[in-house]
Design a protein around this motif. Structure first.
Motif, mmCIF file in Angstrom:
data_model
loop_
_atom_site.group_PDB
_atom_site.id
_atom_site.type_symbol
_atom_site.label_atom_id
_atom_site.label_comp_id
_atom_site.label_asym_id
_atom_site.label_seq_id
_atom_site.Cartn_x
_atom_site.Cartn_y
_atom_site.Cartn_z
ATOM 1 N N LEU A 177 -7.058 7.809 11.134
ATOM 2 C CA LEU A 177 -7.561 9.157 11.381
ATOM 3 C C LEU A 177 -6.493 10.204 11.096
ATOM 4 O O LEU A 177 -6.770 11.251 10.504
ATOM 5 C CB LEU A 177 -8.037 9.275 12.832
ATOM 6 N N PHE A 178 -5.268 9.913 11.519
ATOM 7 C CA PHE A 178 -4.166 10.836 11.280
ATOM 8 C C PHE A 178 -3.921 10.993 9.786
ATOM 9 O O PHE A 178 -3.724 12.099 9.283
ATOM 10 C CB PHE A 178 -2.908 10.318 11.974
ATOM 11 N N GLY A 179 -3.947 9.872 9.065
ATOM 12 C CA GLY A 179 -3.781 9.935 7.621
ATOM 13 C C GLY A 179 -4.894 10.717 6.957
ATOM 14 O O GLY A 179 -4.652 11.524 6.051
ATOM 15 N N ALA A 180 -6.130 10.510 7.420
ATOM 16 C CA ALA A 180 -7.273 11.216 6.835
ATOM 17 C C ALA A 180 -7.153 12.721 7.021
ATOM 18 O O ALA A 180 -7.580 13.501 6.157
ATOM 19 C CB ALA A 180 -8.567 10.705 7.460
ATOM 20 N N ALA A 181 -6.568 13.156 8.140
ATOM 21 C CA ALA A 181 -6.389 14.590 8.388
ATOM 22 C C ALA A 181 -5.447 15.224 7.371
ATOM 23 O O ALA A 181 -5.454 16.445 7.183
ATOM 24 C CB ALA A 181 -5.863 14.816 9.801
ATOM 25 N N HIS A 182 -4.615 14.400 6.696
ATOM 26 C CA HIS A 182 -3.668 14.917 5.710
ATOM 27 C C HIS A 182 -4.220 14.891 4.285
ATOM 28 O O HIS A 182 -3.510 15.277 3.353
ATOM 29 C CB HIS A 182 -2.367 14.105 5.762
ATOM 30 N N LEU A 183 -5.460 14.468 4.113
ATOM 31 C CA LEU A 183 -6.020 14.406 2.760
ATOM 32 C C LEU A 183 -5.976 15.752 2.030
ATOM 33 O O LEU A 183 -5.563 15.800 0.859
ATOM 34 C CB LEU A 183 -7.459 13.871 2.820
ATOM 35 N N PRO A 184 -6.358 16.864 2.658
ATOM 36 C CA PRO A 184 -6.275 18.141 1.928
ATOM 37 C C PRO A 184 -4.848 18.523 1.546
ATOM 38 O O PRO A 184 -4.629 19.159 0.506
ATOM 39 C CB PRO A 184 -6.873 19.155 2.924
ATOM 40 N N THR A 185 -3.865 18.129 2.377
ATOM 41 C CA THR A 185 -2.468 18.463 2.092
ATOM 42 C C THR A 185 -1.987 17.794 0.816
ATOM 43 O O THR A 185 -1.196 18.369 0.059
ATOM 44 C CB THR A 185 -1.574 18.028 3.264
ATOM 45 N N TYR A 186 -2.474 16.579 0.578
ATOM 46 C CA TYR A 186 -2.005 15.807 -0.572
ATOM 47 C C TYR A 186 -3.096 15.667 -1.631
ATOM 48 O O TYR A 186 -3.217 14.610 -2.258
ATOM 49 C CB TYR A 186 -1.491 14.448 -0.099
ATOM 50 N N ASP A 187 -3.890 16.747 -1.811
ATOM 51 C CA ASP A 187 -4.872 16.830 -2.891
ATOM 52 C C ASP A 187 -5.823 15.627 -2.868
ATOM 53 O O ASP A 187 -6.164 15.077 -3.911
ATOM 54 C CB ASP A 187 -4.153 16.923 -4.241
ATOM 55 N N TRP A 188 -6.245 15.230 -1.675
ATOM 56 C CA TRP A 188 -7.201 14.153 -1.479
ATOM 57 C C TRP A 188 -6.740 12.832 -2.110
ATOM 58 O O TRP A 188 -7.536 12.083 -2.677
ATOM 59 C CB TRP A 188 -8.588 14.567 -1.981
ATOM 60 N N HIS A 189 -5.448 12.597 -1.982
ATOM 61 C CA HIS A 189 -4.857 11.337 -2.449
ATOM 62 C C HIS A 189 -5.044 10.310 -1.330
ATOM 63 O O HIS A 189 -4.283 10.271 -0.368
ATOM 64 C CB HIS A 189 -3.375 11.559 -2.754
ATOM 65 N N PHE A 190 -6.049 9.453 -1.460
ATOM 66 C CA PHE A 190 -6.411 8.547 -0.373
ATOM 67 C C PHE A 190 -5.321 7.522 -0.082
ATOM 68 O O PHE A 190 -5.040 7.219 1.078
ATOM 69 C CB PHE A 190 -7.737 7.840 -0.692
ATOM 70 N N ALA A 191 -4.707 6.978 -1.116
ATOM 71 C CA ALA A 191 -3.670 5.969 -0.890
ATOM 72 C C ALA A 191 -2.472 6.580 -0.169
ATOM 73 O O ALA A 191 -1.959 6.014 0.803
ATOM 74 C CB ALA A 191 -3.235 5.347 -2.215
ATOM 75 N N GLN A 192 -2.011 7.737 -0.627
ATOM 76 C CA GLN A 192 -0.850 8.369 -0.002
ATOM 77 C C GLN A 192 -1.155 8.781 1.430
ATOM 78 O O GLN A 192 -0.319 8.612 2.327
ATOM 79 C CB GLN A 192 -0.404 9.586 -0.808
ATOM 80 N N SER A 193 -2.360 9.297 1.667
ATOM 81 C CA SER A 193 -2.706 9.788 3.001
ATOM 82 C C SER A 193 -2.986 8.642 3.969
ATOM 83 O O SER A 193 -2.404 8.577 5.058
ATOM 84 C CB SER A 193 -3.917 10.719 2.919
ATOM 85 N N LEU A 194 -3.888 7.737 3.588
ATOM 86 C CA LEU A 194 -4.303 6.692 4.516
ATOM 87 C C LEU A 194 -3.255 5.597 4.672
ATOM 88 O O LEU A 194 -3.013 5.118 5.790
ATOM 89 C CB LEU A 194 -5.630 6.080 4.052
ATOM 90 N N ILE A 195 -2.621 5.209 3.571
ATOM 91 C CA ILE A 195 -1.622 4.136 3.650
ATOM 92 C C ILE A 195 -0.246 4.703 3.978
ATOM 93 O O ILE A 195 0.414 4.257 4.915
ATOM 94 C CB ILE A 195 -1.572 3.339 2.328
ATOM 95 N N GLY A 196 0.195 5.694 3.207
ATOM 96 C CA GLY A 196 1.540 6.233 3.394
ATOM 97 C C GLY A 196 1.692 6.982 4.702
ATOM 98 O O GLY A 196 2.525 6.640 5.543
#
Length: 244
Positions: free
Chosen positions: A177-196
């Motif tokens: 959930l925390f990673g998903a909240a960062h999706l807009p910050t990283y241009d909806w990069h799912f791997a970087q947001s959800l995994i990283g």
């Protein structure tokens, strides 16, 4: 009153149990606080203190409403706590760098826009930015830890799972959930947001699990992020990282 109980609060009746509607209100407050932080058009100091403060205040007020208090999340800070802040801050930094190196083998990664902006700031602007981000990161810890406690309550009290399994599930779900909240910050990069970002969040949540003290996980988060900002100031870039 600060609880001296060493278990996690709110999921098992200590100091109080938050029920389903109460947790729903807390989750809605977190979403509302995130929207305020993201959408309120106050971007210059000192006006940008307002959304940062609301990011902290809105979930705290909701928690106070449903639980009667919130201070049990924040335990006293001593030398051991400061040492653990540093330990988990360094662990988060190194862990996110390692995850960034792995992800870079498969994806193009995006840098944090705040870190990029800091490189062009004056000393006064940097100081103001650190103040605002310090407050915001306390809010980010609330955004990470309150869903952890909510999922733990759901697993133990409603699904009747063991406490240990509940903790494991709560760590994974809250990190995603925390990673998903960062999706807009990283241009909806799912791997970087959800995994990283999710992996870094997992380490920060471990800081709370070990200490039951949100000040420690917040301190570790601040150490991690501010170190990246310092690298940006000194060298014009940050080491390969998957976290803010």
């Amino acid at each position: 009153m600060i609880s001296t109980d060493r278990d996690f609060p709110f999921y098992n009746g200590k100091p109080v149990e938050i029920d389903g509607p109460g947790w729903l209100l807390v989750m809605v407050s977190l979403a509302a606080a995130l929207l305020v932080l993201s959408l309120v058009p106050l971007r210059t100091f000192p006006y940008n203190l307002i959304p940062a403060l609301l990011f902290v205040a809105v979930p705290v007020l909701a928690l106070s409403k449903v639980a009667g208090h919130w201070k049990c999340l924040f335990r006293p800070v001593g030398f051991r706590s400061v040492g653990l802040m540093v330990l988990f801050g360094v662990a988060t930094l190194l862990g996110s760098m390692a995850m960034g190196l792995v992800l870079q083998q498969f994806f193009e990664l995006y840098s944090n826009p705040v870190a990029d902006a800091i490189a062009a700031m004056s000393a006064t602007q940097v100081s103001a930015t650190l103040l605002v981000t310090g407050i915001q990161l306390v809010g980010e810890e609330l955004f990470g830890i309150l869903p952890f406690l909510a999922v733990l309550w759901l697993c133990v009290q409603r699904l009747h799972l063991s406490r240990r399994l509940g903790i494991l599930i709560a760590v994974v779900v809250s990190s995603l959930l925390f990673g998903a909240a960062h999706l807009p910050t990283y241009d909806w990069h799912f791997a970087q947001s959800l995994i990283g970002i999710g992996f870094a969040r997992l380490i920060l949540t471990l800081a709370y699990i070990v200490t039951r003290n949100l000040w420690v996980s917040a301190g570790a988060h601040i150490i991690n992020d501010w170190t990246g900002f310092v690298f940006m100031l000194e060298f014009g870039h940050v080491p390969i990282k998957a976290v803010e």
